[in-house]
Design an enzyme around this catalytic site. Structure first.
Site, PDB file in Angstrom:
ATOM      1  N   HIS A   1       3.760   4.591   4.648  1.00  0.00           N
ATOM      2  CA  HIS A   1       3.466   4.562   6.081  1.00  0.00           C
ATOM      3  C   HIS A   1       3.571   5.994   6.559  1.00  0.00           C
ATOM      4  O   HIS A   1       4.430   6.749   6.105  1.00  0.00           O
ATOM      5  CB  HIS A   1       4.493   3.699   6.829  1.00  0.00           C
ATOM      6  CG  HIS A   1       4.462   3.900   8.314  1.00  0.00           C
ATOM      7  ND1 HIS A   1       3.655   3.161   9.147  1.00  0.00           N
ATOM      8  CD2 HIS A   1       5.113   4.788   9.117  1.00  0.00           C
ATOM      9  CE1 HIS A   1       3.822   3.579  10.398  1.00  0.00           C
ATOM     10  NE2 HIS A   1       4.707   4.562  10.397  1.00  0.00           N
TER      11      HIS A   1
ATOM     12  N   ASN B   1       0.799  -1.230   0.000  1.00  0.00           N
ATOM     13  CA  ASN B   1       0.000   0.000   0.000  1.00  0.00           C
ATOM     14  C   ASN B   1       0.834   1.284   0.000  1.00  0.00           C
ATOM     15  O   ASN B   1       0.379   2.331   0.432  1.00  0.00           O
ATOM     16  CB  ASN B   1      -1.019  -0.014   1.138  1.00  0.00           C
ATOM     17  CG  ASN B   1      -0.397   0.037   2.517  1.00  0.00           C
ATOM     18  OD1 ASN B   1       0.826   0.103   2.666  1.00  0.00           O
ATOM     19  ND2 ASN B   1      -1.231   0.020   3.541  1.00  0.00           N
TER      20      ASN B   1
END
Length: 142
Positions: free
Chosen positions: A116, A113
């Site tokens: 962070h 994804n």
């Protein structure tokens, strides 16, 4: 309030050569990248950094992913940097992320994804110190 937050561009960003595009989202939001470096996490470092997730089902795949290639760690600065960066990152699951966010536009799936970001002021301070030495941080203020 002027804040600093940690950003990690994960291995998928580097492998797919989209670092510049992700950095553009960051900079276009008004956040400033004040220091960054590329590094390769050891398994031990990744396990220490993500220790809070140790009991979660996704811990081992997360660690495997984070040690699969280089990452770029950055300190971002700006007004309400923590909440602003979390907003432009988008939801952890890119399928649930709003269009125009980093994860909606670039992430391949919930595991890869892209980024962070620190979720609180305390965690931002801890996470920044995890990756950057006092010497590196002192240079920012000098």
């Amino acid at each position: 309030m002027l804040e600093k937050t940690l950003s990690i561009l994960k291995p998928d960003v580097i492998k797919r050569n989209i670092t510049g595009q992700v950095n553009s989202y960051i900079e276009n939001s008004g956040l400033k990248i004040i220091i960054q470096k590329m590094c390769l996490l050891t398994r031990c470092q990744a396990e220490e950094f993500y220790a809070i997730h140790k009991s979660q089902h996704f811990f081992v795949p997360l660690i495997d992913f984070m040690v699969s290639g280089p990452i770029i760690v950055q300190v971002l600065q700006g007004e309400n940097a923590i909440s602003l960066y979390r907003e432009i990152m988008g939801a952890t699951d890119p399928k649930k992320a709003s269009p125009g966010t980093i994860r909606a536009d670039f992430a391949e799936n919930i595991d890869a994804n892209c980024v962070h970001g620190s979720d609180s002021l305390d965690n931002a301070m801890r996470e920044i110190r995890f990756f950057f030495s006092d010497y590196e941080l002192l240079a920012l203020n000098g």
